[in-house]
Design a protein around this motif. Structure first.
Motif, short mmCIF file in Angstrom:
data_model
loop_
_atom_site.label_atom_id
_atom_site.label_comp_id
_atom_site.label_asym_id
_atom_site.label_seq_id
_atom_site.Cartn_x
_atom_site.Cartn_y
_atom_site.Cartn_z
N ALA A 1 0.82 -1.21 0.00
CA ALA A 1 0.00 0.00 0.00
C ALA A 1 0.86 1.26 0.00
CB ALA A 1 -0.93 0.00 1.20
N ALA A 2 1.90 1.27 0.82
CA ALA A 2 2.76 2.45 0.90
C ALA A 2 3.43 2.74 -0.44
CB ALA A 2 3.81 2.26 1.99
N ASP B 1 3.63 6.29 -5.23
CA ASP B 1 3.58 6.53 -6.68
C ASP B 1 2.36 7.37 -7.05
OD1 ASP B 1 5.89 5.09 -7.08
OD2 ASP B 1 4.86 3.23 -7.62
N LEU B 2 1.22 7.06 -6.47
CA LEU B 2 -0.01 7.77 -6.81
C LEU B 2 0.02 9.24 -6.40
CD1 LEU B 2 -3.08 7.70 -7.66
CD2 LEU B 2 -3.55 7.20 -5.23
N ASP C 1 -4.32 17.60 1.99
CA ASP C 1 -4.01 18.08 0.65
C ASP C 1 -5.16 17.72 -0.30
OD1 ASP C 1 -2.90 17.93 -2.12
OD2 ASP C 1 -1.08 18.58 -1.09
N ARG C 2 -5.85 18.76 -0.82
CA ARG C 2 -7.07 18.53 -1.59
C ARG C 2 -6.81 17.78 -2.88
NH1 ARG C 2 -9.15 24.64 -1.32
NH2 ARG C 2 -6.88 24.89 -1.38
N ASP C 3 -5.72 18.11 -3.57
CA ASP C 3 -5.43 17.43 -4.83
C ASP C 3 -5.13 15.95 -4.59
OD1 ASP C 3 -5.79 19.78 -6.20
OD2 ASP C 3 -3.65 20.27 -6.30
N ARG C 4 -4.41 15.67 -3.53
CA ARG C 4 -4.08 14.28 -3.23
C ARG C 4 -5.29 13.52 -2.69
NH1 ARG C 4 1.27 16.85 -1.89
NH2 ARG C 4 2.72 15.95 -3.42
N ASP D 1 -9.45 9.56 -3.83
CA ASP D 1 -10.88 9.30 -4.01
C ASP D 1 -11.15 8.58 -5.34
OD1 ASP D 1 -11.41 10.50 -1.61
OD2 ASP D 1 -12.23 12.35 -2.45
N ALA D 2 -10.43 9.01 -6.38
CA ALA D 2 -10.61 8.37 -7.69
C ALA D 2 -10.00 6.97 -7.69
CB ALA D 2 -9.98 9.23 -8.78
N HIS D 3 -8.86 6.82 -7.02
CA HIS D 3 -8.13 5.55 -7.01
C HIS D 3 -8.88 4.49 -6.22
CE1 HIS D 3 -4.53 3.09 -7.40
NE2 HIS D 3 -4.55 2.86 -6.10
#
Length: 539
Positions: free
Chosen positions: A120-121, A126-127, A193-196, A201-203
């Motif tokens: 997971a880490a 990477d994400l 961090d909103r972008d992350r 959320d998408a991932h």
């Protein structure tokens, strides 16, 4: 004077649930350098089903025991503790506590020591484009998702230990920004961090099922913010006798890294601190972002939200404590019983007589996995060649060097990034013997190291200071409050690096790096034999 102050409700309580002790520290609300009473309770983590944890009942009974011990100290002074001006809770950072919609704990607390979240880490690093350490809450959460654990479908929220205790005492699902930065990355605005968050959320859309990750995480608060008040239920939880009344103003809950920064006045850029206990970590407040992603460096924040590079090592002074216990038993068996402090004093003074490179003796303090060293598990070892100078002095110097070795590896990465420090502070029990561990740390980091008197009660005192800041905050910032109000005139001692120690530790660390192959082989060759609890102490 102290008794009257306590009885009149003019005191502030700081509590820290550390890895080996739960400590409570009562201070003067107007002058937090005045410690009015202290209490503590010793506890140990357990390895259950391959997971390092503390039982739920042990959390609450331990909290009550530490508070009761503090109350006993208060009563010895002829006072009664009925009201508090403020309260704050701190605890070991990171880890994973997952709850359903009714607030029921779904799986046992997974502490920072667990290193089972590698997949997971790596995936999240990477994400998100930032290092996600194994022990962070988001790594634990996502690993549970990857492993399709049964409890995942019931998760309504997750928290840290400090955040959970704070919620039980105040009813507020909120967390200080420093501790929150060990759950998920924080942005420059001081929130998740909103972008992350959007990327996660998408991932993990299937798991989240229409929710956002922020729906599961506690509200983020900076130092000094209103984090609620002690409720009637919270007062009863802390003090089942019913003597303590509700109403105390609560500071945002923090992690032990944040309280260590406060306890050493290391919250401004170009300052740093080293905290040595069961784990050991360095916190360096940054002037600018790091240029590259480093898996050995965590990017967290101060309790005020300023960026910090954290070098965290899972293994600190526990193996040193085991050696102290061994020699304490030898002394007792020989009819010469010594106090714990006397044993440490004797052994650490002996270490000063050792050779600067520890005479060819290597000590690996890895009771658990150590990501910086590339170890998923640990096996404590003392290793030497036949021609090593195997003396007590060298063995003990190697043990102290072993406490600092993995930390030094991580700090070298910061040096390569051009990070500069004006001051490095240190705290933790291993520094109580003046002039030994402090001197060796200065040699290991090749930098001056300062130890102050104000951090005698460690993180519990640091949390009490944060609670006084929340009560007294009138527009000032945390750094100014600490410098002008708390640490003005505070006594401290600074040790500069001895060139011989620097050269000796450099040689030691080179051999230590080479010897990590031995440590790795030991993990493979020596499987754990059903051990259910740690045998660690605190230095």
């Amino acid at each position: 004077m102290s008794a009257a102050l306590i009885s009149s409700g003019g005191a502030v309580l700081g509590i820290e649930l550390g890895s080996t002790r739960i400590k409570a520290c009562l201070v003067d609300a107007k002058n937090p350098t005045t410690v009015l009473a202290v209490g503590s309770h010793e506890w140990e983590n357990a390895l259950e089903g391959g997971v390092w944890t503390y039982a739920e009942d042990a959390i609450w009974s331990g909290l009550q025991a530490a508070y009761a011990d503090l109350v006993a100290d208060v009563r010895r002074q002829g006072a009664e503790l009925t009201d508090l001006a403020g309260i704050g809770v701190s605890a070991m950072m990171h880890g994973y506590l997952a709850f359903d919609a009714d607030g029921t704990l779904l799986v046992p607390f997974r502490t920072w020591r667990n290193t089972s979240t590698g997949a997971a880490a790596a995936e999240l690093t990477d994400l998100l484009g930032v290092n996600i350490p194994l022990r962070w809450s988001i790594a634990h959460l996502h690993q549970a998702v990857l492993d399709d654990e049964a409890h995942v479908a019931s998760i309504a929220k997750i928290n840290t230990l400090a955040g959970w205790v704070h919620e039980k005492l105040t009813g507020r699902f909120a967390l200080g920004v420093g501790d929150a930065s060990g759950m998920f990355p924080i942005d420059t605005a001081g929130g998740y961090d909103r972008d992350r968050v959007a990327a996660y959320d998408a991932h993990a859309a299937d798991f989240l099922a229409g929710r956002s990750l922020t729906d599961l995480l506690p509200e983020v608060l900076p130092a000094g913010a209103d984090a609620g008040t002690l409720t009637p239920d919270g007062a009863t939880l802390l003090d089942p006798t019913g003597t303590l009344r509700p109403g105390a103003l609560a500071a945002p809950a923090e992690g032990d890294a944040g309280t260590g920064m406060v306890a050493t006045n290391a919250v401004s850029p170009r300052t740093g601190n080293v905290s040595a206990g069961t784990s050991i970590f360095a916190m360096v407040v940054l002037e600018r972002p790091l240029e590259r992603v480093h898996t050995e460096i965590d990017l967290v924040t101060t309790p005020a939200g300023d960026p910090v590079a954290m070098v965290h090592c899972n293994n600190g002074a526990s193996e040193l404590a085991s050696f102290a216990g061994l020699f304490a038993r030898f002394a007792a068996a020989s009819g010469q019983s010594l106090s714990t402090d006397a044993v440490y004093e004797t052994l650490l003074r002996e270490a000063l007589e050792g050779r600067a490179d520890a005479g060819g003796v290597l000590a690996y303090n890895h009771l658990s996995g150590e990501p910086i060293a590339g170890l998923d598990e640990g096996r404590p070892l003392v290793v030497r060649t036949p021609d090593a100078d195997f003396s007590l002095a060298n063995v003990m110097r190697a043990q102290v060097y072993g406490v600092f070795a993995t930390l030094a590896i991580g700090m070298q990465t910061l040096a390569e990034e051009g990070v500069e420090l004006d001051e490095m502070f240190a705290h933790g029990g291993v520094f109580r013997t003046a002039g030994v561990a402090q001197r060796f740390l200065a040699g290991a980091l090749n930098a001056p190291v300062t130890v102050g008197d104000t951090a005698a009660e460690g993180g519990a005192w640091g949390m009490a200071v944060l609670a006084t800041f929340a009560a007294a905050q009138r527009g000032t910032d945390l750094s100014s409050y600490l410098t002008d109000h708390v640490f003005a005139g505070a006594a401290s001692a600074t040790v500069n690096p001895d060139p011989a120690d620097v050269a000796g530790f450099t040689d030691y660390l080179a051999r230590y790096r080479d010897g990590l192959a031995v440590e790795s082989a030991a993990v493979t060759a020596l499987p754990l034999r059903g051990i259910h609890s740690s045998n660690e102490g605190t230095a």
